[in-house]
Motif scaffolding. Sequence first.
Motif, PDB file in Angstrom:
ATOM      1  N   LEU A   7      55.678  47.024  22.039  1.00 14.69           N
ATOM      2  CA  LEU A   7      55.871  46.281  20.789  1.00 14.69           C
ATOM      3  C   LEU A   7      54.834  46.810  19.807  1.00 14.69           C
ATOM      4  CD1 LEU A   7      57.223  43.720  19.401  1.00 14.69           C
ATOM      5  CD2 LEU A   7      55.279  42.416  20.317  1.00 14.69           C
ATOM      6  N   SER A  10      50.531  45.811  19.204  1.00 14.15           N
ATOM      7  CA  SER A  10      50.387  44.815  20.269  1.00 14.15           C
ATOM      8  C   SER A  10      49.605  45.361  21.468  1.00 14.15           C
ATOM      9  CB  SER A  10      51.765  44.339  20.742  1.00 14.15           C
ATOM     10  OG  SER A  10      52.236  45.170  21.782  1.00 14.15           O
ATOM     11  N   ARG A  11      49.381  44.446  22.410  1.00 11.76           N
ATOM     12  CA  ARG A  11      48.657  44.775  23.634  1.00 11.76           C
ATOM     13  C   ARG A  11      49.298  45.894  24.444  1.00 11.76           C
ATOM     14  NH1 ARG A  11      48.357  39.097  22.970  1.00 11.76           N
ATOM     15  NH2 ARG A  11      46.734  37.945  24.066  1.00 11.76           N
ATOM     16  N   ARG A  14      47.671  49.241  25.138  1.00  3.53           N
ATOM     17  CA  ARG A  14      46.817  49.466  26.322  1.00  3.53           C
ATOM     18  C   ARG A  14      47.537  50.281  27.389  1.00  3.53           C
ATOM     19  NH1 ARG A  14      45.699  43.034  26.964  1.00  3.53           N
ATOM     20  NH2 ARG A  14      43.660  42.899  25.947  1.00  3.53           N
ATOM     21  N   ARG A  33      58.186  44.092  15.922  1.00  4.46           N
ATOM     22  CA  ARG A  33      57.930  42.703  15.545  1.00  4.46           C
ATOM     23  C   ARG A  33      58.721  42.346  14.290  1.00  4.46           C
ATOM     24  NH1 ARG A  33      52.964  40.214  17.401  1.00  4.46           N
ATOM     25  NH2 ARG A  33      51.488  41.692  18.312  1.00  4.46           N
ATOM     26  N   ARG A  39      56.801  37.747  15.389  1.00  5.01           N
ATOM     27  CA  ARG A  39      57.246  37.504  16.761  1.00  5.01           C
ATOM     28  C   ARG A  39      58.022  38.717  17.285  1.00  5.01           C
ATOM     29  NH1 ARG A  39      55.961  32.268  18.326  1.00  5.01           N
ATOM     30  NH2 ARG A  39      55.739  33.367  20.284  1.00  5.01           N
ATOM     31  N   ALA A  40      58.090  38.804  18.614  1.00  6.27           N
ATOM     32  CA  ALA A  40      58.825  39.906  19.251  1.00  6.27           C
ATOM     33  C   ALA A  40      60.328  39.713  19.046  1.00  6.27           C
ATOM     34  CB  ALA A  40      58.491  39.919  20.733  1.00  6.27           C
ATOM     35  N   GLY A  51      59.507  37.324  26.997  1.00  8.01           N
ATOM     36  CA  GLY A  51      59.689  38.055  25.740  1.00  8.01           C
ATOM     37  C   GLY A  51      58.397  38.558  25.133  1.00  8.01           C
ATOM     38  N   LYS A  52      57.431  38.940  25.971  1.00  5.80           N
ATOM     39  CA  LYS A  52      56.116  39.400  25.486  1.00  5.80           C
ATOM     40  C   LYS A  52      55.905  40.866  25.828  1.00  5.80           C
ATOM     41  CE  LYS A  52      54.410  35.218  24.444  1.00  5.80           C
ATOM     42  NZ  LYS A  52      54.259  34.848  23.042  1.00  5.80           N
ATOM     43  N   ALA A  53      54.984  41.477  25.126  1.00  6.37           N
ATOM     44  CA  ALA A  53      54.557  42.835  25.443  1.00  6.37           C
ATOM     45  C   ALA A  53      53.085  42.773  25.852  1.00  6.37           C
ATOM     46  CB  ALA A  53      54.724  43.733  24.232  1.00  6.37           C
ATOM     47  N   PRO A  54      52.667  43.586  26.811  1.00  4.13           N
ATOM     48  CA  PRO A  54      53.460  44.629  27.473  1.00  4.13           C
ATOM     49  C   PRO A  54      54.314  44.077  28.612  1.00  4.13           C
ATOM     50  CG  PRO A  54      51.221  44.639  28.330  1.00  4.13           C
ATOM     51  CD  PRO A  54      51.262  43.593  27.252  1.00  4.13           C
ATOM     52  N   GLU A  65      52.247  40.915  31.826  1.00  2.00           N
ATOM     53  CA  GLU A  65      50.799  40.639  31.854  1.00  2.00           C
ATOM     54  C   GLU A  65      49.985  41.932  31.968  1.00  2.00           C
ATOM     55  OE1 GLU A  65      49.002  38.017  31.192  1.00  2.00           O
ATOM     56  OE2 GLU A  65      50.708  36.674  31.014  1.00  2.00           O
ATOM     57  N   SER A  66      49.204  42.187  30.943  1.00  2.00           N
ATOM     58  CA  SER A  66      48.382  43.406  30.890  1.00  2.00           C
ATOM     59  C   SER A  66      47.576  43.631  32.167  1.00  2.00           C
ATOM     60  CB  SER A  66      47.379  43.329  29.734  1.00  2.00           C
ATOM     61  OG  SER A  66      48.002  43.063  28.529  1.00  2.00           O
ATOM     62  N   GLU A 102      41.590  39.077  28.625  1.00  2.00           N
ATOM     63  CA  GLU A 102      42.696  38.112  28.600  1.00  2.00           C
ATOM     64  C   GLU A 102      42.246  36.731  29.061  1.00  2.00           C
ATOM     65  OE1 GLU A 102      45.794  38.315  27.306  1.00  2.00           O
ATOM     66  OE2 GLU A 102      45.186  40.282  26.585  1.00  2.00           O
ATOM     67  N   TRP A 164      41.608  46.958  23.232  1.00  2.00           N
ATOM     68  CA  TRP A 164      42.599  46.341  22.333  1.00  2.00           C
ATOM     69  C   TRP A 164      42.119  44.966  21.862  1.00  2.00           C
ATOM     70  CZ3 TRP A 164      45.749  42.255  21.250  1.00  2.00           C
ATOM     71  CH2 TRP A 164      46.656  42.460  20.198  1.00  2.00           C
TER      72      TRP A 164
HETATM   73  N1  LIG Z   1      48.455  37.673  28.503  1.00  2.00           N
HETATM   74  C1  LIG Z   1      49.571  38.472  28.094  1.00  2.00           C
HETATM   75  C2  LIG Z   1      49.830  38.205  26.614  1.00  2.00           C
HETATM   76  C3  LIG Z   1      51.092  38.872  26.094  1.00  2.00           C
HETATM   77  C4  LIG Z   1      51.289  38.611  24.595  1.00  2.00           C
HETATM   78  O1  LIG Z   1      51.035  37.511  24.067  1.00  2.00           O
HETATM   79  N2  LIG Z   1      51.759  39.651  23.878  1.00  2.00           N
HETATM   80  C5  LIG Z   1      51.998  39.538  22.459  1.00  2.00           C
HETATM   81  C6  LIG Z   1      51.703  40.884  21.792  1.00  2.00           C
HETATM   82  S1  LIG Z   1      49.999  41.287  21.655  1.00  2.00           S
HETATM   83  C7  LIG Z   1      53.460  39.305  22.157  1.00  2.00           C
HETATM   84  O2  LIG Z   1      54.313  39.808  22.860  1.00  2.00           O
HETATM   85  N3  LIG Z   1      53.734  38.616  21.059  1.00  2.00           N
HETATM   86  C8  LIG Z   1      55.054  38.466  20.512  1.00  2.00           C
HETATM   87  C9  LIG Z   1      55.558  37.058  20.578  1.00  2.00           C
HETATM   88  O3  LIG Z   1      54.861  36.176  21.076  1.00  2.00           O
HETATM   89  O4  LIG Z   1      56.670  36.843  20.097  1.00  2.00           O
HETATM   90  C10 LIG Z   1      49.252  39.940  28.376  1.00  2.00           C
HETATM   91  O5  LIG Z   1      48.077  40.312  28.418  1.00  2.00           O
HETATM   92  O6  LIG Z   1      50.179  40.717  28.578  1.00  2.00           O
END
Ligand SMILES: N[C@@H](CCC(=O)N[C@@H](CS)C(=O)NCC(=O)O)C(=O)O
Length: 212
Positions: A7, A10-11, A14, A33, A39-40, A51-54, A65-66, A102, A164
Amino acid sequence: MLTIHHLNNSRSQRILWLAEELGLDYELVKHQRDPETLRAPASLNAVHPLGKAPVIEHDGQVIAESDAIIEYITRKLAQGRLSIGSDSPDFGEYLEWLHFPEGSLQGALVFDLIYQWADAANDVLFGFYDVEMNRQYAYLDGVLAERDYLLQSGFTAADINMTWTLEFAEARGRTQSHPNLCAYLTRMRTRPAYQSAIKRGGAQDLTVLGKG
Ligand SMILES: N[C@@H](CCC(=O)N[C@@H](CS)C(=O)NCC(=O)O)C(=O)O
């Protein structure tokens, strides 16, 4: 084949960087985004319910989860390179640094961002987390006054995880009064694999998560 879902801003930066440091072969899937909400997109929900990255895919598994992804990649796909094994005296310290971003830093940074977006004004709330954050960055700055990397023994995946978070902290104005954090970030960003990850994933602009 390893698939990395990325994404923008974003994280997941890493994980690209880690793969580049390790010289891994991987497929990259890019997600953007929403420019308004940040948001993703739904395409990430289609990969993992959070629905999160990575998030990565490997051998039919989907892993979010990173911290978990870093452990999975270094141990399963890279014979432990850039991580520290349980037989090393540095094992405990490595785990602590790997999970500190984290586990402790990110929550407060995201809270601070939302607090600002919400135009909140609550002295009790702000006083509590602001003191905690200042303590965390002062602690890190003190550690990095003594060494170039989180571990005395050299660069590891814990530095990738931390960088990051410190870039986010920089955008939030939390690093600038700490010279060793600034020097650390410069050191990390000049690594060739960091640059390759930016080239492959696209330029990163965290000012959208900044103060202002
Ligand atoms: N603890 C999770 C956090 C993941 C997270 O919150 N990722 C953010 C990007 S930095 C995300 O996907 N945000 C988009 C959203 O919430 O819609 C990790 O380290 O992977």
